[in-house]
Design an enzyme around this catalytic site. Structure first.
Site, PDB file in Angstrom:
ATOM      1  N   GLY A  42       0.831  -1.198   0.000  1.00  0.00           N
ATOM      2  CA  GLY A  42       0.000   0.000   0.000  1.00  0.00           C
ATOM      3  C   GLY A  42       0.862   1.242   0.000  1.00  0.00           C
ATOM      4  N   GLY A  44      -0.935   4.390   0.031  1.00  0.00           N
ATOM      5  CA  GLY A  44      -1.794   5.501   0.430  1.00  0.00           C
ATOM      6  C   GLY A  44      -1.080   6.244   1.542  1.00  0.00           C
ATOM      7  CG  LEU A  45      -2.205  10.142   3.001  1.00  0.00           C
ATOM      8  CD1 LEU A  45      -3.322  11.047   3.466  1.00  0.00           C
ATOM      9  CD2 LEU A  45      -0.888  10.907   2.969  1.00  0.00           C
ATOM     10  CB  ALA A  46      -1.657   4.037   6.184  1.00  0.00           C
ATOM     11  N   GLY A  47       0.495   3.694   4.012  1.00  0.00           N
ATOM     12  CA  GLY A  47       1.588   2.897   3.463  1.00  0.00           C
ATOM     13  C   GLY A  47       2.792   3.737   3.081  1.00  0.00           C
ATOM     14  CG  HIS A 268     -19.674  11.512   4.299  1.00  0.00           C
ATOM     15  ND1 HIS A 268     -20.348  12.699   4.200  1.00  0.00           N
ATOM     16  CD2 HIS A 268     -18.402  11.830   4.660  1.00  0.00           C
ATOM     17  CE1 HIS A 268     -19.519  13.699   4.482  1.00  0.00           C
ATOM     18  NE2 HIS A 268     -18.328  13.186   4.767  1.00  0.00           N
ATOM     19  NE  ARG A 339     -17.608  12.474   8.054  1.00  0.00           N
ATOM     20  CZ  ARG A 339     -16.438  12.274   7.493  1.00  0.00           C
ATOM     21  NH1 ARG A 339     -16.001  11.051   7.279  1.00  0.00           N
ATOM     22  NH2 ARG A 339     -15.674  13.289   7.135  1.00  0.00           N
ATOM     23  CD  GLU A 445     -11.009   3.440   4.791  1.00  0.00           C
ATOM     24  OE1 GLU A 445     -10.463   4.349   4.142  1.00  0.00           O
ATOM     25  OE2 GLU A 445     -12.184   3.055   4.558  1.00  0.00           O
ATOM     26  CG  LEU A 461      -6.836  12.453   5.622  1.00  0.00           C
ATOM     27  CD1 LEU A 461      -6.778  13.832   4.988  1.00  0.00           C
ATOM     28  CD2 LEU A 461      -6.423  11.399   4.598  1.00  0.00           C
TER      29      LEU A 461
HETATM   30  C1  LIG Z   1     -13.919  11.152  -1.220  1.00  0.00           C
HETATM   31  C2  LIG Z   1     -13.221  10.946   0.079  1.00  0.00           C
HETATM   32  C3  LIG Z   1     -12.844  12.027   0.841  1.00  0.00           C
HETATM   33  C4  LIG Z   1     -12.212  11.844   2.056  1.00  0.00           C
HETATM   34  N1  LIG Z   1     -11.854  12.952   2.781  1.00  0.00           N
HETATM   35  C5  LIG Z   1     -11.222  12.768   3.959  1.00  0.00           C
HETATM   36  C6  LIG Z   1     -10.805  13.896   4.725  1.00  0.00           C
HETATM   37  O1  LIG Z   1     -10.996  15.042   4.336  1.00  0.00           O
HETATM   38  N2  LIG Z   1     -10.182  13.675   5.894  1.00  0.00           N
HETATM   39  C7  LIG Z   1      -9.937  12.418   6.362  1.00  0.00           C
HETATM   40  O2  LIG Z   1      -9.352  12.287   7.440  1.00  0.00           O
HETATM   41  N3  LIG Z   1     -10.298  11.343   5.645  1.00  0.00           N
HETATM   42  C8  LIG Z   1     -10.933  11.486   4.467  1.00  0.00           C
HETATM   43  N4  LIG Z   1     -11.310  10.384   3.742  1.00  0.00           N
HETATM   44  C9  LIG Z   1     -10.884   9.049   4.198  1.00  0.00           C
HETATM   45  C10 LIG Z   1      -9.422   8.837   3.846  1.00  0.00           C
HETATM   46  O3  LIG Z   1      -9.150   9.387   2.582  1.00  0.00           O
HETATM   47  C11 LIG Z   1      -9.037   7.365   3.817  1.00  0.00           C
HETATM   48  O4  LIG Z   1      -9.524   6.715   4.944  1.00  0.00           O
HETATM   49  C12 LIG Z   1      -7.517   7.231   3.804  1.00  0.00           C
HETATM   50  O5  LIG Z   1      -6.973   7.997   2.766  1.00  0.00           O
HETATM   51  C13 LIG Z   1      -7.111   5.778   3.662  1.00  0.00           C
HETATM   52  O6  LIG Z   1      -5.708   5.737   3.544  1.00  0.00           O
HETATM   53  P1  LIG Z   1      -4.935   4.361   3.518  1.00  0.00           P
HETATM   54  O7  LIG Z   1      -3.508   4.688   3.304  1.00  0.00           O
HETATM   55  O8  LIG Z   1      -5.292   3.562   4.712  1.00  0.00           O
HETATM   56  O9  LIG Z   1      -5.528   3.573   2.261  1.00  0.00           O
HETATM   57  P2  LIG Z   1      -5.648   3.985   0.706  1.00  0.00           P
HETATM   58  O10 LIG Z   1      -5.387   5.409   0.448  1.00  0.00           O
HETATM   59  O11 LIG Z   1      -6.948   3.389   0.261  1.00  0.00           O
HETATM   60  O12 LIG Z   1      -4.475   3.206   0.020  1.00  0.00           O
HETATM   61  C14 LIG Z   1      -4.503   1.821  -0.168  1.00  0.00           C
HETATM   62  C15 LIG Z   1      -3.221   1.414  -0.847  1.00  0.00           C
HETATM   63  O13 LIG Z   1      -3.153   0.000  -0.869  1.00  0.00           O
HETATM   64  C16 LIG Z   1      -2.874  -0.454  -2.187  1.00  0.00           C
HETATM   65  N5  LIG Z   1      -3.487  -1.766  -2.313  1.00  0.00           N
HETATM   66  C17 LIG Z   1      -4.762  -2.141  -2.022  1.00  0.00           C
HETATM   67  N6  LIG Z   1      -4.907  -3.465  -2.191  1.00  0.00           N
HETATM   68  C18 LIG Z   1      -3.702  -3.934  -2.591  1.00  0.00           C
HETATM   69  C19 LIG Z   1      -3.211  -5.224  -2.905  1.00  0.00           C
HETATM   70  N7  LIG Z   1      -3.960  -6.317  -2.795  1.00  0.00           N
HETATM   71  N8  LIG Z   1      -1.927  -5.317  -3.322  1.00  0.00           N
HETATM   72  C20 LIG Z   1      -1.117  -4.238  -3.416  1.00  0.00           C
HETATM   73  N9  LIG Z   1      -1.535  -2.997  -3.076  1.00  0.00           N
HETATM   74  C21 LIG Z   1      -2.813  -2.859  -2.678  1.00  0.00           C
HETATM   75  C22 LIG Z   1      -3.411   0.595  -3.101  1.00  0.00           C
HETATM   76  O14 LIG Z   1      -2.726   0.537  -4.329  1.00  0.00           O
HETATM   77  C23 LIG Z   1      -3.088   1.854  -2.305  1.00  0.00           C
HETATM   78  O15 LIG Z   1      -1.756   2.230  -2.544  1.00  0.00           O
HETATM   79  C24 LIG Z   1     -11.960  10.550   2.523  1.00  0.00           C
HETATM   80  C25 LIG Z   1     -12.342   9.454   1.774  1.00  0.00           C
HETATM   81  C26 LIG Z   1     -12.986   9.650   0.563  1.00  0.00           C
HETATM   82  C27 LIG Z   1     -13.426   8.462  -0.194  1.00  0.00           C
END
Ligand SMILES: Cc1cc2nc3c(=O)[nH]c(=O)nc-3n(C[C@H](O)[C@H](O)[C@H](O)COP(=O)(O)OP(=O)(O)OC[C@H]3O[C@@H](n4cnc5c(N)ncnc54)[C@H](O)[C@@H]3O)c2cc1C
Length: 659
Positions: A42, A44-47, A268, A339, A445, A461
């Site tokens: 991953g 995303g912000l966490a990864g 939401h 929410r 997440e 975030l």
């Molecule tokens: C429209 C929208 C607006 C939002 N606004 C806000 C906000 O303003 N404030 C807030 O706090 N939160 C907000 N959120 C929630 C927040 O964006 C998410 O909860 C957060 O970004 C999740 O981050 P993450 O790094 O956990 O996962 P993600 O950003 O979902 O990243 C997942 C990563 O895992 C990878 N991945 C997934 N499955 C696999 C696999 N099997 N193999 C390899 N890679 C894989 C993907 O490629 C990606 O890189 C919002 C959400 C949405 C949908």
């Protein structure tokens, strides 16, 4: 069976506890030449934040994502902001207050100590991101600006217009790129983790598919971290990016990782309503809009009927005939209730016939008062991209003047309705973010850790970056300290061969069904079942029906699915079929958890358990626990294990947003 977690709130500042963890950094001091590999799935912000931090600490990181660039992770969609207890507004905020608001917002179903830690590191996140150059909004004098999100009476949300996720991800991406350049992180883009490999009871690698060539590949490491996002797309229509899936998490669950609180799904309140049956995606209008937008429906049923018949427009309805129902029901928090509360209130009005669009499933979000007070330019500065996005989708610009009644100017309102958005449940982790499989960690997440039954806006975030920058890089070292004594494992081990063979067999099975239905058509049907029976209002009867319907539909999936193409090369339909297989598993888990929890709390609303005023009615005597589900086999129901919650700092009470 019950799980016992030692997660008391540490005495003294959490930062002091972290300094003990930091001692372990010597593990990877270049002088002792220790080489420890960590797989992070991953970006995303966490990864991305975790991979960058681990790389900087000296680990060799293998970082995977399904997109062609880490910058395209779903996190980029986050709009409204990120919370921190900086108290820049001098409005009485503090670490304790953020901690308290988050526990209360989660309807007292979060692990207290985790939330305390989260609140404490929140301020460091802002410092870190500012240092990276994240362009947070600023006041005229140059200080960082804040706005308010639901469930809080202070302004603690830092933001970059309506593009906060994008800017934060660019910051994390630059930190990640520095480590790629330094040779500490190797990026594997367009790779999908298909399975986790367990050797001697510990996670020691993954099987990943190269999404371009279709080839399965084996990777080994001393520990595996998944940061793969939530399972909102189980419902088909959601605000999540189309690629969001829960395959990695579900595969870990099948291999022994518990899945916690799956029924806690966030709906939401402010999304653009569904407008037909050809849609595959819903669009969020950020919660930040509730700072300046007022939510209302008509007071008179005849006005609502006229709006539904399109013989009247919202701006023709005078002030005295508008029901600002959130302000009426929750005077203390008004439009900024959490929410779950706002979504249920919208549903209640629409169920009673007061919905405002042609389907009767929408309410107004109206900026007239704020535009009259602050001017359109100020609104554009705060929400310009959201207004534009709304116009692109609906052809209505929320800043357009529409009418004047008794000297009051009315602008065109947005129409909004609740939609699936975020999942508070996820892979179970202990206080160190380790799952029930040693050596397997889950962050962001995709874990269940900090939000209880309902997440407050702008806290995802915060949690993702807290996990990635500040928690995991230290806690993982408690595990890796022992790993230093273990030999490196080879990908030639039979465990790797078996896992790869099983993944390959699954891909062959899906391709060979050769039925008549596309992945999307079955996924859409699953989504209907989820929304209808496992959605905003749940009943025991409905949940049982939902589980039965899901089982029937799964049979259809197993016998009548059509996946074109082959295993070789790029095959997006095949990838989607794998995701759908896992959405079925997740959907049933959500329903089982919801059925087992005979109470209402946060995003989990059982219609049998509500107060006379329609508020969620918790049952702390019987359900004050984290519900962890253990996989028992494809044809067996999962088994519930309970982690009792222990609160020492916060008094558990009924949530109140009225006064
Ligand atoms: C429209 C929208 C607006 C939002 N606004 C806000 C906000 O303003 N404030 C807030 O706090 N939160 C907000 N959120 C929630 C927040 O964006 C998410 O909860 C957060 O970004 C999740 O981050 P993450 O790094 O956990 O996962 P993600 O950003 O979902 O990243 C997942 C990563 O895992 C990878 N991945 C997934 N499955 C696999 C696999 N099997 N193999 C390899 N890679 C894989 C993907 O490629 C990606 O890189 C919002 C959400 C949405 C949908």
């Amino acid at each position: 069976m019950a799980i016992k977690i030692d997660s008391k709130i540490p005495e003294g500042p959490v930062a002091e506890k972290w300094s003990n963890y930091k001692a372990h950094q010597r593990l990877v001091n270049p002088k002792n030449k220790l080489k420890l590999d960590v797989i992070v799935v991953g970006t995303g912000l966490a990864g991305a934040s975790a991979a960058a931090s681990l790389g900087e600490m000296g680990f060799n990181v293998l970082n995977f994502c399904i997109q062609d660039s880490p910058r395209r992770a779903h996190s980029i969609a986050a709009q409204g902001g990120i919370n921190a207890a900086k108290n820049y507004q001098n409005d009485g905020d503090s670490v304790y207050r953020l901690f308290y608001d988050t526990v209360k917002g989660g309807d007292y179903r979060a692990r207290e100590a985790n939330v305390y830690r989260l609140a404490e590191v929140s301020n460091s996140i802002i410092d870190q991101c500012v240092a990276q150059g994240v362009p947070f909004a600023r006041e005229y004098g140059g200080t960082l600006a804040n706005r308010s999100f639901g469930g809080a009476q202070v302004s603690r949300t830092f933001y970059a217009k309506g593009q906060t996720g994008q800017q934060l991800l660019l910051g994390a991406y630059s930190a990640l790129s520095a480590q790629v350049q330094a040779g500490k992180v190797k990026l594997y883009t367009r790779y999908e983790m298909e399975d986790v490999v367990i050797v001697d009871g510990k996670a020691r690698g993954i099987i990943a598919k190269n999404l371009v060539t279709g080839k399965l590949e084996r990777f080994t490491a001393n520990a595996v971290v998944i940061a793969t996002g939530g399972y909102g797309n189980t419902y088909f229509l959601s605000t999540n990016a189309m690629g969001c899936n829960c395959t990695a998490a579900v595969q870990c669950y099948r291999k022994g990782a518990y899945m916690a609180n799956p029924s806690y799904v966030q709906i939401h309140p402010t999304c653009i309503p569904v407008h037909g049956d050809k849609q595959s995606k819903l669009t969020l209008m950020s919660e930040s809009l509730r700072n300046d937008g007022r939510i209302w429906v008509p007071k008179k049923i005849e006005d609502a009927k006229a709006l539904q018949a399109c013989t009247k427009e919202g701006w023709e309805i005078p002030e005295e005939d508008r029901d600002y129902y959130l302000e009426r029901r929750y005077p203390a928090f008004g439009n900024l209730v959490p929410r779950d509360v706002a979504s249920r209130a919208a549903k209640e009005r629409c169920d009673k016939g007061f919905g405002v669009n042609n389907t009767g499933l929408a309410v107004f979000l109206d900026f007239s008062e704020s535009i009259n007070r602050l001017g359109l330019d100020a609104m554009k500065q705060r929400y310009g991209n959201l207004f534009d996005m709304y116009e692109e989708i609906t052809d209505v610009y929320p800043g357009d003047l529409a009418n004047e009644i008794n000297g009051v100017k009315y602008y065109k309102p947005m129409m909004i309705y609740p939609a699936i958005h975020y999942t508070m449940g996820g892979v179970w982790v202990d206080y160190e973010l380790q799952t029930s499989i040693p050596g397997l960690f889950a962050i962001g997440e995709c874990n269940f850790s900090d939000h209880g039954a309902n997440r407050l806006g702008a806290s995802a975030l915060m949690q993702g970056l807290a996990d990635g920058y500040f928690v995991l890089p230290y806690t993982i070292q408690n595990y890796l300290a022992d790993q230093a004594l273990w030999p490196r494992v080879s990908t030639d081990l039979p465990e790797f061969a078996e896992a790869e063979k099983a993944v390959d067999a699954e891909l062959t099975r899906l391709l060979n069904i050769k039925g008549k239905r596309s992945v999307d058509s079955i996924h859409k049907e699953l989504g209907h079942i989820m929304w209808e029976y496992v959605g905003m209002g749940r009943t025991a009867e409905g949940l049982k029906t939902g589980i039965e319907k899901m089982k029937e539909l799964q049979k259809e999936f197993d016998t009548n699915l059509f996946v074109p193409g082959t295993k070789e090369g790029l095959n997006i339909e095949l990838d989607k079929a794998v995701h759908l297989r896992d959405f079925f598993t997740m959907g049933e888990l959500v329903a089982h958890d919801a059925l087992s929890r005979n109470e209402s709390c946060g995003g989990h609303f059982r219609e049998e358990y509500q107060t006379e005023e329609g508020e969620a009615k918790r049952d702390d005597a019987n359900y004050f626990y984290v519900g962890c589900w253990e996989y028992k086999g494809a044809d067996k129901d999962p088994e519930l294990i309970k982690e009792p919650l222990e609160y020492e700092a916060i008094k558990v009470q009924t949530r109140n947003y009225k006064n």
